[in-house]
Enzyme design. Structure first.
Site, mmCIF file in Angstrom:
data_model
loop_
_atom_site.group_PDB
_atom_site.id
_atom_site.type_symbol
_atom_site.label_atom_id
_atom_site.label_comp_id
_atom_site.label_asym_id
_atom_site.label_seq_id
_atom_site.Cartn_x
_atom_site.Cartn_y
_atom_site.Cartn_z
ATOM 1 N N ASP A 94 -37.892 26.829 24.150
ATOM 2 C CA ASP A 94 -37.397 25.541 23.684
ATOM 3 C C ASP A 94 -37.160 25.486 22.184
ATOM 4 O OD1 ASP A 94 -40.113 25.636 23.172
ATOM 5 O OD2 ASP A 94 -40.610 23.853 24.342
ATOM 6 N N ASP A 506 -50.378 24.046 19.600
ATOM 7 C CA ASP A 506 -50.599 24.208 21.049
ATOM 8 C C ASP A 506 -51.797 25.076 21.425
ATOM 9 O OD1 ASP A 506 -48.495 22.560 21.532
ATOM 10 O OD2 ASP A 506 -47.218 24.058 22.456
#
Length: 790
Positions: A94, A506
């Site tokens: 992404d 993350d």
């Protein structure tokens, strides 16, 4: 600066360009390649540095670039196999570019590292297409955001050499590789019978687009009737969740070639519209109509066609994903009779997730698989049918709740951190089968090989058909080597202990004891969703502090063994996020500037935080690397200094420093009061400044038009001052630069094939290896460079 959102991460990005001003006199040297257990080469004989010239004829130092290995670390929303050449596959991320599978080494090769600072949005890949008629051709639809976070429009990149080099066709609208719905698709497709014809489904209501010259030019298909209407949150004022999801997939029916050759006649298109989700052309794209009898009420995430049996499978969810989705169905459309049939693996009442990750076995027609992509707890689910959706089996089921019986075993020994160090209670397991599993593909040439993407890695198997044997199990392992997708917030290279400590989005971050190997586990106890800042005590590098974002306190942690183990600290009232943190030179004190609260100081892990005086909330904080009582801060053009361990700060006369835009600064190890400051914004004050009097005054460094990071490494042979590194625009060109003479001259050390989009978060040299530099990227992990021997 636009925020870059993915999974549970918020990141910052910018826009600008540049390269080189002075030349290095003399001939610095670099250590030869080779590593000890910690990734260093003590005592290696130096080799002569190789220099080159850039396009303008200016001197550059040649570097070898690699990734600090993490292996994965981000969402992989798309995997695409070529249908005519075995072993040829691509993956899209992404925000971190595209990759090609290398069968010989079972690894991925990055393909978009040449994307530069000015075009950073083109590291977000919304779709990929591999040409089965000519396997050398591959296409990527790129662009990260459709709102104003990304200032540039999208583009379609085309390659005739499998992604080694690219040509670009700019589009008159934006694309969203990191927008909601990015796991749907593929939005880009090549006609299997006329490979000069491609279709692209656009977001934001821009409709369907077509190229008839192999992607060189694109035109709007004006007679396509529906640009989509679904928005995740129409009330979102940022434009992120309120964007129209648009056209989400294009699928050709290869059995419908025109008589005498030519284009494929039947083309199916999926639209983000819960009432009108599937359209079709039966005349090669000349006209389009809504497919009659189709189900309504859900979004069509994927559309995959089994031409041999004449079935179009469609995976539906009530939301666009990739995180959300509470209900879903799988439908089968008979292309020869027009019959729609619900072939869902489970009753809708039993779903708490949507379906995606749809694939068929090209070697065994009738075998179809689909994922419950948004099943976060207790795990994702994968379903398999061998009779065209008539009956299904599951990757796992309950033998007796909460005990699970799995058809698979997982071996994550090659990427051990995928266990997250968790020991969940049943029915959860660690490592998980996955989450955000929107990409799942069976190799079209090998029924035993399957790959699927998750929010953290690519998993796969090479004995998939064991699924179908009672009592047997197939083995799932990470198939992610070479695909580095972490977003890097901060880096530290202590003078002893581990060569590198990282602060990552993350996955939190790692203590990298060997940069050539995957670390065993991220920081734990406590766990952060994202680590935003870390620091070590210059004179006692075993003392380390980190801060980050987490759902619950603590958001600060301390280590006394160089980051090997951690203890959570106390928090001042009001903290909502990590912010920045600094450790005194001797480890005796810490200063923290968290989100949600003002700047505070403390004496250690268990001590209470005391509010600092004289410095505003939100200031960036750092420590002097010699004087343990001196701390520094910066906010909105003003530099602040504390001489009492962070209890009180005094604003200094900071005329000429940037009042707008992000600023990062560092104090030089071994030099009291020696500070370098980089930052600003395009169109305003922007550059690099140096202070040798503890921040009382700053001098702008000439020839540096823009600078975003500053870091230090081992001095060059014969030099007494630390080597400087920066991501900057110098001499009109953007790049990564090195100075061995305290900033009087600079040499560019990256090149046009190694740019990695945005590199503005952090940089540090290695204090033990001259020439080695670690560079933070936004989605391509940590890259490190060593001087190339001549």
């Amino acid at each position: 600066m636009p925020p870059a959102l993915r999974a549970h991460r918020a990141r910052a990005l910018p826009a600008l360009i540049g390269l080189l001003a002075g030349l290095l006199a003399g001939g610095p040297v670099a250590t030869a390649d080779g590593h000890t257990a910690d990734g260093h080469t003590p005592g290696a004989a130096p080799a002569a540095v190789t220099y080159g010239l850039d396009a303008a004829g200016r001197k550059t130092a040649k570097y070898d670039w690699k990734n600090v290995r993490v292996d994965g670390g981000g969402f992989v929303p798309g995997i695409v196999f070529n249908r005519s050449e075995p072993g040829l596959a691509y993956a899209r991320t992404d925000i971190g570019g595209a990759y090609r599978w290398q069968e010989a080494s079972k690894s991925w090769k990055p393909l978009l590292d040449q994307v530069g600072w000015d075009d950073w949005g083109h590291t977000g890949v919304v779709s990929l297409a591999s040409d089965s008629a000519d396997p050398d051709r591959v296409y990527a639809a790129v662009g990260t955001y459709t709102n104003d976070w990304d200032p540039g429009n999208g583009a379609v990149l085309r390659s005739a050499d499998r992604g080694e080099t690219w040509r670009r066709a700019d589009l008159p609208f934006k694309l969203g590789g990191n927008m909601p719905g990015r796991g749907m698709g593929e939005r880009l497709a090549v006609d299997p019978h006329d490979n000069d014809v491609l279709y692209l489904g656009a977001l934001s209501g821009k409709g369907l687009w077509r190229s008839t010259d192999a992607g060189a030019t694109w035109k709007h298909v004006s007679d396509f009737p529906n640009p989509g209407d679904f928005r995740q949150d129409p009330g979102d004022t940022t434009g992120y969740h309120s964007d129209n999801q648009g056209i989400v997939w294009v699928t050709f029916d290869e059995s419908t070639r025109a008589p005498g050759g030519g284009r494929t006649q039947t083309v199916y298109v999926g639209v983000a519209d819960k009432a009108n989700s599937v359209y079709r052309s039966t005349d090669g794209g000349g006209s389009w109509s809504r497919v009659a009898g189709q189900p309504t009420g859900l979004l069509a995430h994927k559309g995959v066609l089994d031409a041999e049996n004449g079935y179009l499978y469609v995976a539906y969810s009530d939301r666009a994903g990739p995180y959300d989705g509470g209900k879903g169905r799988v439908w089968r459309y008979a292309t020869r009779t027009g019959e729609w049939k619900d072939v869902s693996p489970v009753a809708e009442a039993d779903t708490h997730y949507g379906f995606s990750g749809l694939t068929v076995d090209r070697q065994r027609p009738g075998t179809v698989m689909v994922t419950g992509y948004s099943s976060w707890w207790p795990d994702t689910q994968i379903f398999r049918s061998r009779d065209s959706g008539g009956h299904w089996t599951r990757a796992w089921d309950y033998s007796s709740y909460p005990t699970r019986e799995n058809r698979y075993t997982m071996d994550v020994s090659s990427v051990p951190w995928l266990s997250w160090g968790a020991r969940p209670a049943p029915p959860e397991e660690s490592p998980k089968l996955g989450w955000m599993t929107e990409s799942l593909e069976i190799d079209p040439f090998d029924s035993d090989r399957m790959m699927y993407g998750t929010g953290a890695t690519v998993y796969g198997t090479e004995n998939l058909t064991a699924w179908d044997t009672p009592g047997a199990r197939f083995t799932i392992t990470p198939m992610v080597r070479g695909l580095e997708e972490t977003a890097v917030n901060d880096l530290a290279a202590p003078p002893s202990g581990a060569p590198l400590l990282s602060a990552l989005g993350d996955v939190g971050g790692f203590r990298h004891t060997d940069v050539t190997k995957v670390p065993p586990l991220m920081y734990t106890s406590p766990d952060f969703t994202s680590t935003t800042s870390l620091d070590y005590a210059a004179a006692r590098p075993d003392t380390v502090v980190r801060v980050g974002d987490a759902e619950t306190a603590p958001r600060v942690a301390f280590s006394t063994d160089n980051g090997a183990t951690w203890t959570g600290g106390r928090e001042p009232a009001g903290v909502t996020g990590g912010g920045t943190v600094a450790a005194a030179a001797d480890g005796s004190r810490f200063v923290w500037s968290p989100q949600g609260a003002g700047v505070h100081t403390a004496t250690g892990p268990g001590s209470a935080w005391t509010a600092a005086e004289g410095i505003p909330r939100g200031a960036v904080v750092e420590a002097d690397r010699v004087d343990p009582k001196r701390f520094y801060g910066f906010e909105s053009g003003t530099f602040y200094v504390s001489a009492d361990g962070g209890s009180t700060f005094t604003a200094k006369a900071s005329a000429g420093l940037p009042a707008e835009g992000p600023v990062r600064f560092q104090a030089v190890p071994g030099e009291r009061g020696d500070i370098w400051l980089a930052g600003g914004r395009s169109g305003g004050t922007y550059g690099l400044w140096h202070s040798t009097d503890g921040g009382s005054s700053f001098t702008e460094v000439g020839g540096v038009q823009e600078a975003d990071t500053i870091g230090f490494g081992k001095a060059a042979p014969g030099a007494s001052y630390q080597t400087l590194y920066t991501s900057a625009r110098i001499g009109g060109v953007r790049g990564v630069f090195r100075s061995t003479d305290a900033g009087r001259s600079w040499v560019r050390i990256n090149d046009d094939r190694h740019q990695w989009g945005w590199t503005g978060a952090a940089i540090t040299g290695d204090p033990r290896v001259f020439g080695r530099v670690y560079v933070a990227t936004n989605g391509r992990g940590i890259v490190y460079g060593d001087t190339a021997a001549g």
